[in-house]
Write a protein that holds these residues in place. Sequence first.
Motif: not given
Length: 341
Positions: A205-212, A214-217
């Motif tokens: 999974v790749s995600v974009r947080f509201t604060g800008g 980026l993350g991977t799970l």
Amino acid sequence: MGAGLIGREHAALLRANPRVELVGIADVSEAAQAVADEFGVRFFTDMREMLDQMRPDGAIIALPNALHVEAALACVERMVPCLVEKPIADSLDAAMRLVAAVEEAGVPVLIGHQRRYSPDIAKARQVVRDGTLGRLVAINAMWMTDKPAAYFDAAWRRLPGGGPLLINLIHDIDCLRFICGDIDEVMAFTSNAVRSFEVEDTASVSVRFTGGALGTLLMSDAAVSPFNWDTAAGQALYFPHQPENSYHLAGTKAALSVPCMDLWRHETEAGHWQHPLVRQHITLDGSRAYENQLNHFVDVIEGKAKPLISARDGAMTLATVLAIARAGREGRTVAVSEMLT
């Protein structure tokens, strides 16, 4: 309500806590009678009958996912505060129906994402909020372990609504929301190649947080690994403690690994990648997540605190996980807001 694996653990926690008294267990299974006998409390096959006869100060709902909302609504209708095991529901429609009922009635409902009560997760949130990491840039999370075949004897775990996205990764999503803020967009690949069940066994999974940031799970319940919070943090009720890290948070000033709680940064603010890093270990208070959660629930019942994770907050965690599931099915970026329209 519910005398399965986690229900029995809740019963043991209740019995060990001097602030509460366990008075009844409700479960449709005949085998649950033995659990009630073990704890010396009344047994009911109908949860509403238990609520009406025992008139408890609070209730813990540890039923299969699809029954969470029905049980919680039964509590709300009787003005009984409840702790609902995660996820809040097996669908967002059901979750929002509960949110509406809770907010109209004003009955406190606490969603059981117990990791929020773990000292490592609470401290990680504080470190991020205090600005110690600087501007949060990148997050990596892992949850990988090998579940035995017998785990899937319960049919609901093999069917939609019961896969590891909703059973396991939802915890990590909730932790990341709690520590780093809401998630706006997700992308995902999911696979059921190992077991061929209707539900996934592995996901990236790749995600974009509201604060800008980026993350991977990376998640799998079919892979041998120490890289999962349950064993790494030593907070799980029935898993061995194997110290490792499952989350890595990196910002413009420092990086933090969780749950080992090592903070990495340069000696001076002028430092950069050609300069060595200094490691600082953050000491925690040694408290236990499930015990902290129960004490918080008692505070909520007594009106001393508001739920750390409300029904609406739990619904947002669910919406994020369902967005991941949709991204995996449809092969595209999904905005969490799509799930709420």
